[in-house]
Motif scaffolding. Structure first.
Motif, PDB file in Angstrom:
ATOM      1  N   GLY A  23       0.807  -1.217   0.000  1.00  0.00           N
ATOM      2  CA  GLY A  23       0.000   0.000   0.000  1.00  0.00           C
ATOM      3  C   GLY A  23       0.835   1.260   0.000  1.00  0.00           C
ATOM      4  N   PHE A  33      -3.578   0.816  -7.264  1.00  0.00           N
ATOM      5  CA  PHE A  33      -4.335   0.171  -6.200  1.00  0.00           C
ATOM      6  C   PHE A  33      -4.915  -1.168  -6.634  1.00  0.00           C
ATOM      7  N   ILE A 131      -4.147  -1.877   2.578  1.00  0.00           N
ATOM      8  CA  ILE A 131      -3.547  -1.126   1.466  1.00  0.00           C
ATOM      9  C   ILE A 131      -3.830   0.362   1.624  1.00  0.00           C
TER      10      ILE A 131
END
Length: 212
Positions: A23, A33, A131
């Motif tokens: 992350g 992402f 994350i």
């Protein structure tokens, strides 16, 4: 080295620390992402499925000896009788519970489709949260990338504290679990001791028992 190449193997070894570190790469602009999230979920479900299969094959001598070597006991897995959603979510919150819980799910012969559905849902939620937390850290530590070896510095700055906290929490939980198990009385000791039956009938005199 490709940013995405190391995520899957490290998640299998140390899930939370690797996920937060991945992350931070998202927050620093080194990765995106959704690919990171998909890799983390896939690796997490793969590891959980391996534990489930170990439970299904626990009667095999090699598998049973391996489970005993890593500290698995049937007593620690007794909680599998609880509802599967609660079992999965608890294991996702406390990583040390994953091994006995998911192995016990395999021993209990819970249908794999049902197990995989709940594990995937739990992994997806946990991956998104970790994350996101790592991305927040990554945006604050982007200055490390301008230094020599910035990628390694960013990884160490994020993964080091997360890994230390995770190991300390797991160790604390294991100690609490061990203390609770030692305080729990065995089933044999809690069973009442049978008392010999006593007869309430009046004693028979010797003369009455003699044949005439």
């Amino acid at each position: 080295m490709d940013t995405y190449a190391w995520i899957g193997p490290l998640v299998l070894v140390e899930g939370p620390a690797a996920t937060v570190t991945a992350g931070s790469m998202v927050g620093a602009g080194l990765a995106r992402f959704w690919p990171v999230w998909a890799i983390v979920v896939l690796a997490d479900v793969t590891g959980d499925s391996l534990l489930y299969l170990a439970g299904r094959w626990s009667r095999h001598p090699r598998v049973s000896s391996l489970l005993a070597r890593i500290g698995f006991t049937s007593r620690r897995a007794a909680g599998v009788t609880r509802s599967l959603p609660r079992l999965v979510m608890t294991a996702k919150l406390v990583d040390v519970l994953a091994m006995p819980a998911f192995v016990a799910a395999g021993i209990a012969r819970i249908p794999y489709r049902r197990f995989a559905a709940w594990v995937t849902a739990g992994s997806a939620i946990r991956a998104a949260v970790l994350i996101g937390a790592g991305a927040l850290l990554g945006t604050r530590l982007t200055g490390l990338l301008e230094l020599p070896g910035g990628f390694l510095l960013l990884t160490a700055a994020v993964a080091g504290p997360v890994l230390l906290i995770h190991l300390l929490l797991n160790r604390l939980f294991r100690r609490l679990t061990t203390i609770r198990e030692t305080k729990t009385p065995c089933a044999s000791s809690s069973a009442p001791t049978p008392t010999p039956r006593t007869s309430t009938a009046p004693p028979t005199s010797p003369s009455a028992s003699r044949p005439r």
